[in-house]
Design an enzyme around this catalytic site. Structure first.
Site, PDB file in Angstrom:
ATOM      1  N   GLY A 113     -59.880   2.019   8.995  1.00 33.02           N
ATOM      2  CA  GLY A 113     -60.551   1.397  10.121  1.00 33.02           C
ATOM      3  C   GLY A 113     -60.572   2.271  11.356  1.00 33.02           C
ATOM      4  O   GLY A 113     -60.367   3.488  11.302  1.00 33.02           O
ATOM      5  N   CYS A 114     -60.781   1.629  12.507  1.00 33.38           N
ATOM      6  CA  CYS A 114     -61.070   2.353  13.749  1.00 33.38           C
ATOM      7  C   CYS A 114     -59.904   3.192  14.262  1.00 33.38           C
ATOM      8  O   CYS A 114     -60.116   4.111  15.052  1.00 33.38           O
ATOM      9  CB  CYS A 114     -61.495   1.370  14.832  1.00 33.38           C
ATOM     10  N   TYR A 115     -58.692   2.893  13.859  1.00 37.55           N
ATOM     11  CA  TYR A 115     -57.546   3.615  14.409  1.00 37.55           C
ATOM     12  C   TYR A 115     -57.168   4.870  13.612  1.00 37.55           C
ATOM     13  O   TYR A 115     -56.247   5.603  13.983  1.00 37.55           O
ATOM     14  CB  TYR A 115     -56.316   2.700  14.493  1.00 37.55           C
ATOM     15  N   ALA A 116     -57.884   5.182  12.515  1.00 37.00           N
ATOM     16  CA  ALA A 116     -57.394   6.141  11.532  1.00 37.00           C
ATOM     17  C   ALA A 116     -57.262   7.568  12.044  1.00 37.00           C
ATOM     18  O   ALA A 116     -56.448   8.339  11.516  1.00 37.00           O
ATOM     19  CB  ALA A 116     -58.302   6.120  10.300  1.00 37.00           C
ATOM     20  N   PHE A 146     -57.497   0.707  18.044  1.00 36.95           N
ATOM     21  CA  PHE A 146     -57.135  -0.566  17.424  1.00 36.95           C
ATOM     22  C   PHE A 146     -57.917  -0.743  16.131  1.00 36.95           C
ATOM     23  O   PHE A 146     -59.068  -0.330  16.013  1.00 36.95           O
ATOM     24  CB  PHE A 146     -57.447  -1.716  18.378  1.00 36.95           C
TER      25      PHE A 146
END
Length: 382
Positions: A158-161, A366
């Site tokens: 997801g967006c935090y990777a 996040f």
């Protein structure tokens, strides 16, 4: 004391096709299966997104494209189509590798001291498609990297990777002082957009876009200095009550984003507790809640998951409008490009926000879980 790993030669790219937010809004709001309430939600979500333009690898989403056999959007009828997950992933395989290679090449070409033969590790990041041999293999072959380069893929996080990818790169450098790690993130989020009456799906549709970023992480000393960031410290926080509010699943008609309207409030209510361990005295000489963080940290690279998320972060951390400017500008110009987005914000801080040598940077992103990934960095400009 060992030298900290430095993120240098950060480069970002987007596909050629531009999506104007108001035009995309009108297309989604005009879908015949939507009821009146869903149409109002579409209009409100797009208008309140804080986005002007996004970019996509799908030429046929352009209102001026002439596509003979449309798979995603029939311009003549104005209908959004619903291709299978297989079709969507085939487009990812066809388009993603070009962005991976281009971003990686640009990062190497931008570095005054590092050449392909220096690279020891490749980390690729994506949550919007899969294939093997994957993009890490494509990069090694296309750029002529040594065949014994260690390759790792951070997938479907997801967006935090990109944050754990940078942390892993820093750990590789701590274990091997000669390591040079190439980190490349590519996300083709628009492959999974679709018409829906589900409010969570509508919110996701109003935000996500395509983009790529790459940088080199190393603790080696080179003759030529490249501006970048010393990777000082990382921290992971979890907001477990938000597990059901942000998730990323695989469906029959593409990947399905769950992004509820409760996410901004959840992040706002929990961000201090989730991130406070990173700001203890050993890190900054002050505690997180003593009111001096704004003095100690000059720049904030916040992943712009949406305008409401940035509003809550600004409010609960007591940040200034200027400190959120790079995140809001990236959101306005590019939308939410999942894991690549925070790297766009970091590049903006370095090149457009007047970052000076020695200034502190707090970065955070996040994603599903709810997971908050954060890092403390120091600008290295000379």
């Amino acid at each position: 004391m060992s030298r900290p790993a430095i993120l240098r030669s950060l480069q970002t790219i987007v596909p050629e096709t531009t999506l104007r937010q108001d035009e995309v809004r009108d297309v989604f709001a005009a879908q015949p299966e939507l009821g009146r309430l869903a149409q109002r939600i579409v209009t409100a979500s797009f208008n309140g997104s804080g986005i002007d333009t996004r970019y996509t690898v799908l030429d046929e989403l352009s209102l001026t494209a002439d596509t003979v056999q449309p798979q995603f959007f029939d311009r003549e009828t104005g209908r959004l189509l619903s291709p299978s997950t297989k079709v969507r992933n085939e487009v990812y395989v066809r388009e993603a590798w070009k962005l991976y290679v281009d971003a990686a090449r640009r990062s190497l070409e931008a570095d005054p001291g590092i050449v392909a033969a220096d690279v020891t590790h490749v980390i690729t990041v994506s949550c919007t498609g899969f294939y093997a041999p994957g993009p890490d293999y494509e990069i090694v072959r296309a750029l002529g990297l040594p065949e014994n380069v260690e390759r790792y893929h951070f997938g479907f996080m997801g967006c935090y990777a990109s944050m754990p990818a940078l942390r892993a790169a820093a750990q590789f450098c701590a274990a091997n002082p000669d390591a040079v790690v190439l980190v490349v993130s590519v996300e083709l989020c628009t492959l999974h957009l679709r018409s829906s009456e589900d409010p969570d799906m509508i919110v996701a549709t109003s935000l996500f876009a395509d983009g790529a970023a790459a940088g080199l992480v190393t603790a080696r000393t080179f003759d030529q200095i490249a501006p970048g960031f010393a990777l000082d410290r990382f921290h992971t926080g979890i907001i477990p009550e938000g597990k059901k509010d942000m998730a990323w699943m695989i469906g029959d008609a593409g990947f399905e984003m769950i992004l509820s309207t409760a996410v901004p409030q959840l992040i706002g209510d929990n961000i201090t507790a989730a991130l406070s361990p990173m700001f203890h005295a050993d890190a900054l000489g002050t505690s997180f809640d003593d009111g001096r963080i704004g003095e100690q940290v000059t720049h904030w690279a916040i992943h712009p998951g949406g305008r409401s998320i940035l509003d809550k972060v600004e409010e609960h951390l007591g940040l200034s409008e200027q400190q959120l400017h790079p995140a809001r500008e990236v959101l306005r110009q590019y939308g939410n490009m999942s894991s690549a987005t925070v790297l766009f914000v970091l590049r903006s801080i370095l090149e457009q926000e007047g970052a000076r040598d020695g200034e502190r940077v707090a970065a955070m992103a996040f994603g599903p879980g709810l997971t908050a990934e954060a890092a403390l960095m120091t600008v290295v400009a000379q």
